[in-house]
Design a protein around this motif. Structure first.
Motif, mmCIF file in Angstrom:
data_model
loop_
_atom_site.group_PDB
_atom_site.id
_atom_site.type_symbol
_atom_site.label_atom_id
_atom_site.label_comp_id
_atom_site.label_asym_id
_atom_site.label_seq_id
_atom_site.Cartn_x
_atom_site.Cartn_y
_atom_site.Cartn_z
ATOM 1 N N ALA A 1 -29.422 13.033 2.657
ATOM 2 C CA ALA A 1 -30.410 12.034 2.261
ATOM 3 C C ALA A 1 -29.773 10.677 2.027
ATOM 4 O O ALA A 1 -30.442 9.641 2.110
ATOM 5 N N ALA A 2 -28.474 10.665 1.726
ATOM 6 C CA ALA A 2 -27.740 9.406 1.541
ATOM 7 C C ALA A 2 -26.266 9.652 1.820
ATOM 8 O O ALA A 2 -25.738 10.722 1.494
ATOM 9 N N ILE A 3 -25.640 8.668 2.438
ATOM 10 C CA ILE A 3 -24.191 8.641 2.602
ATOM 11 C C ILE A 3 -23.708 7.322 2.017
ATOM 12 O O ILE A 3 -24.188 6.258 2.402
ATOM 13 N N TRP A 4 -22.779 7.395 1.073
ATOM 14 C CA TRP A 4 -22.148 6.193 0.531
ATOM 15 C C TRP A 4 -20.676 6.237 0.895
ATOM 16 O O TRP A 4 -20.039 7.305 0.848
ATOM 17 N N SER A 5 -20.107 5.085 1.236
ATOM 18 C CA SER A 5 -18.708 5.109 1.667
ATOM 19 C C SER A 5 -18.055 3.745 1.535
ATOM 20 O O SER A 5 -18.653 2.715 1.866
ATOM 21 N N ASN A 6 -16.820 3.773 1.043
ATOM 22 C CA ASN A 6 -15.874 2.672 1.215
ATOM 23 C C ASN A 6 -14.942 3.171 2.320
ATOM 24 O O ASN A 6 -13.920 3.794 2.046
ATOM 25 N N PRO A 7 -15.311 2.960 3.589
ATOM 26 C CA PRO A 7 -14.652 3.682 4.685
ATOM 27 C C PRO A 7 -13.195 3.273 4.863
ATOM 28 O O PRO A 7 -12.798 2.157 4.530
ATOM 29 N N PRO A 8 -12.380 4.184 5.400
ATOM 30 C CA PRO A 8 -10.938 3.923 5.568
ATOM 31 C C PRO A 8 -10.668 3.013 6.767
ATOM 32 O O PRO A 8 -10.236 3.455 7.822
ATOM 33 N N LEU B 1 -11.967 4.840 13.131
ATOM 34 C CA LEU B 1 -13.109 4.560 12.253
ATOM 35 C C LEU B 1 -14.421 4.798 12.990
ATOM 36 O O LEU B 1 -15.350 5.408 12.454
ATOM 37 N N HIS B 2 -14.508 4.312 14.223
ATOM 38 C CA HIS B 2 -15.727 4.519 14.998
ATOM 39 C C HIS B 2 -15.994 6.009 15.207
ATOM 40 O O HIS B 2 -17.137 6.469 15.081
ATOM 41 N N ASP B 3 -14.944 6.770 15.517
ATOM 42 C CA ASP B 3 -15.109 8.207 15.691
ATOM 43 C C ASP B 3 -15.621 8.853 14.399
ATOM 44 O O ASP B 3 -16.480 9.747 14.431
ATOM 45 N N LEU B 4 -15.067 8.416 13.267
ATOM 46 C CA LEU B 4 -15.475 8.964 11.980
ATOM 47 C C LEU B 4 -16.955 8.702 11.728
ATOM 48 O O LEU B 4 -17.711 9.606 11.340
ATOM 49 N N LEU B 5 -17.383 7.464 11.942
ATOM 50 C CA LEU B 5 -18.775 7.120 11.686
ATOM 51 C C LEU B 5 -19.718 7.830 12.658
ATOM 52 O O LEU B 5 -20.810 8.274 12.269
ATOM 53 N N LEU B 6 -19.296 7.964 13.912
ATOM 54 C CA LEU B 6 -20.140 8.652 14.887
ATOM 55 C C LEU B 6 -20.222 10.150 14.613
ATOM 56 O O LEU B 6 -21.143 10.826 15.078
ATOM 57 N N MET C 1 0.823 -1.201 0.000
ATOM 58 C CA MET C 1 0.000 0.000 0.000
ATOM 59 C C MET C 1 0.856 1.250 0.000
ATOM 60 O O MET C 1 0.451 2.309 -0.422
ATOM 61 N N GLY C 2 2.104 1.156 0.449
ATOM 62 C CA GLY C 2 2.981 2.313 0.463
ATOM 63 C C GLY C 2 2.543 3.291 1.528
ATOM 64 O O GLY C 2 2.039 2.926 2.577
ATOM 65 N N GLU C 3 2.745 4.562 1.251
ATOM 66 C CA GLU C 3 2.363 5.592 2.206
ATOM 67 C C GLU C 3 0.860 5.545 2.457
ATOM 68 O O GLU C 3 0.066 5.271 1.570
ATOM 69 N N HIS C 4 0.479 5.813 3.712
ATOM 70 C CA HIS C 4 -0.940 5.759 4.051
ATOM 71 C C HIS C 4 -1.734 6.751 3.211
ATOM 72 O O HIS C 4 -1.403 7.930 3.121
ATOM 73 N N TYR C 5 -2.821 6.265 2.617
ATOM 74 C CA TYR C 5 -3.665 7.117 1.786
ATOM 75 C C TYR C 5 -4.441 8.122 2.622
ATOM 76 O O TYR C 5 -5.042 9.041 2.081
ATOM 77 N N PHE C 6 -4.452 7.945 3.958
ATOM 78 C CA PHE C 6 -5.165 8.897 4.803
ATOM 79 C C PHE C 6 -4.242 9.959 5.379
ATOM 80 O O PHE C 6 -4.600 10.659 6.322
ATOM 81 N N ALA C 7 -3.033 10.106 4.821
ATOM 82 C CA ALA C 7 -2.170 11.228 5.182
ATOM 83 C C ALA C 7 -2.720 12.504 4.546
ATOM 84 O O ALA C 7 -3.061 12.512 3.363
ATOM 85 N N PRO C 8 -2.800 13.600 5.289
ATOM 86 C CA PRO C 8 -3.325 14.840 4.693
ATOM 87 C C PRO C 8 -2.488 15.341 3.511
ATOM 88 O O PRO C 8 -3.042 15.818 2.521
ATOM 89 N N ARG C 9 -1.175 15.234 3.628
ATOM 90 C CA ARG C 9 -0.295 15.704 2.552
ATOM 91 C C ARG C 9 0.673 14.586 2.187
ATOM 92 O O ARG C 9 1.769 14.495 2.743
ATOM 93 N N ASP D 1 -12.629 14.183 2.342
ATOM 94 C CA ASP D 1 -11.440 13.366 2.549
ATOM 95 C C ASP D 1 -10.416 14.220 3.280
ATOM 96 O O ASP D 1 -10.477 15.462 3.219
ATOM 97 N N VAL D 2 -9.466 13.559 3.955
ATOM 98 C CA VAL D 2 -8.367 14.296 4.589
ATOM 99 C C VAL D 2 -7.204 14.496 3.630
ATOM 100 O O VAL D 2 -6.347 15.353 3.850
ATOM 101 N N ASN D 3 -7.144 13.697 2.571
ATOM 102 C CA ASN D 3 -6.007 13.667 1.666
ATOM 103 C C ASN D 3 -6.141 14.791 0.628
ATOM 104 O O ASN D 3 -7.001 14.740 -0.251
ATOM 105 N N GLU D 4 -5.293 15.799 0.730
ATOM 106 C CA GLU D 4 -5.399 16.953 -0.151
ATOM 107 C C GLU D 4 -5.116 16.592 -1.607
ATOM 108 O O GLU D 4 -5.722 17.158 -2.524
ATOM 109 N N ARG D 5 -4.224 15.653 -1.839
ATOM 110 C CA ARG D 5 -3.936 15.229 -3.213
ATOM 111 C C ARG D 5 -5.153 14.544 -3.816
ATOM 112 O O ARG D 5 -5.493 14.774 -4.989
ATOM 113 N N ALA D 6 -5.823 13.718 -3.017
ATOM 114 C CA ALA D 6 -7.027 13.047 -3.503
ATOM 115 C C ALA D 6 -8.119 14.058 -3.829
ATOM 116 O O ALA D 6 -8.813 13.937 -4.853
#
Length: 213
Positions: free
Chosen positions: A125-132, A140-145, A1-9, A89-94
């Protein structure tokens, strides 16, 4: 996976490429890059989610939680052109890629931004997610809550999670937190969960599971 995709930068050197998202009702060519989630192809979980969820509401505010370079949000926008679609997303590049992909697809009304760029009073009205999932269970729990309580009455969230990464335990946890969760599809070790807000309002129509594990 390399560098974490959830890094902001992401610090990985940029190496852009394109991938294709081909679904029965649409075809999107998407630009990706190193340092974002699944840069070499549209992730299998994302594809399974988009192939199994019911159509998004035709109007209202729709959210892609953890949008990456935009395949889920742009599919929502293509399927519901009168709705207002947001991707966070937190990832600015994404996020930069997602904005570029939206413009290329003629869907530049979709808004991609960090979480703090969304009006806190907005209800979806809808939330769709492939959650991190790889951010860890507590995060993850904090994010969903933080986001599931922002479902509008009668809205639904649809989440796709691999079985071996804890889809079944996540479903139990959601139920325990007061968010009724139902598995609506199983394919290739992925589970698609429909999650309702803790309300007495009737949810929108769900698709029954047609491909049991």
């Amino acid at each position: 996976m390399g560098e974490h995709y959830f890094a902001p930068r992401p610090g990985a050197a940029s190496r852009r490429r394109t991938v294709d998202l081909v679904l029965p009702d649409l075809h999107l060519r998407l630009e990706t890059d190193r340092g974002v989630f699944s840069p070499d192809r549209v992730d299998a979980g994302t594809r399974i989610l988009l192939e199994t969820v019911p159509p998004p509401p035709a109007e209202g505010d729709l959210l892609d939680l953890g949008c990456g370079y935009g395949p889920i949000a742009l599919t929502m926008a293509r399927r519901s052109p009168q709705a207002s679609v947001y991707g966070v997303d937190v990832n600015e590049r994404a996020l930069e890629l997602a904005r570029s992909n939206a413009q290329a697809a003629g869907l530049d009304a979709v808004r991609f931004c960090p979480a703090d760029g969304i009006d806190p009073g907005l209800r979806f009205a809808a939330i769709w997610s492939n959650p991190p999932i790889r951010i860890g269970k507590a995060a993850l729990h904090d994010l969903l809550l933080a986001w599931l309580p922002r479902l509008a009455p009668g809205g639904l969230a649809h989440l796709v999670v691999q079985k071996h990464l804890g889809s079944d335990s996540l479903q139990r946890w959601l139920d325990a937190q007061g968010f009724p969760a139902e598995r609506i599809a199983s394919r290739s070790a992925y589970r698609v969960l429909a999650v309702s807000p803790p309300t007495d309002s009737p949810p929108t129509e769900r698709r029954t599971e047609s491909d049991p594990a």
